[in-house]
Design a protein around this motif. Sequence first.
Motif: not given
Length: 220
Positions: A15-23, A172-174, A179-189
């Motif tokens: 959650k922190k990874l995704v939030k930081e990408a949004v910020q 990128l999300v998919i 790869a079983n790393h959804p948060a990383k995929g979302i952050a890349s997206a």
Amino acid sequence: MRDMRKKFEFSAADKKLVKEAVQELEQKTAGEMVVYFARDSDSYLMACWKLAGIFGVLFLALIATLSYLWLLPASIGILFTCLIGIGTTTLGFAIPYFIHTLRVSFTPDSVVSHRVLTKARDIFLQEEIFNTSDRIGILIYISELEHQVQVLGDSGINAKIQQEDWNEVLGLVIQGIKANHPAKGIASAIKKCEELLLANDFVNVVKPDNELSDDMRIEE
């Protein structure tokens, strides 16, 4: 977009990874971002009735065939046949009722895609992504049961960014989910969205303080 299936749980670090990408996106661009992870976009209960009907018809066809061939035991009366028929139909309803993925399998792809898009649009309104200065909000909507992702941009963004660009974001999300790393995929997206905004002159300007929460929304 398809091809993902697991019961994903997001850790505090995810959650922190995704939030930081949004910020980071919102610091560098004029855009606002919302990430929404849904467990499903519909109940698809019609699939239960569909399979119940199939089971019922198959049972009647079996009884009719056995009767025609004189293979139906004389001990099987009308009452017993009706009870077995009701039980068979109920079983047809119960199987997809308790196995959610089966409901999707018995629902046409066009219907599934429409339900996902409809809920994504509902979330766009629910989260008030439209209510941003210059109409430059973005929604990344992920629906786990249906294995689908939608990216919706508000009118200010869609005037410049094409669907082909959003398809790269979806990919990128998919990739991350596969790869079983959804948060990383979302952050890349999200990073890709940032690049698209900057490339189309949606640079950071003086704007109201954080118009939308940066936290990832996750349905339980």
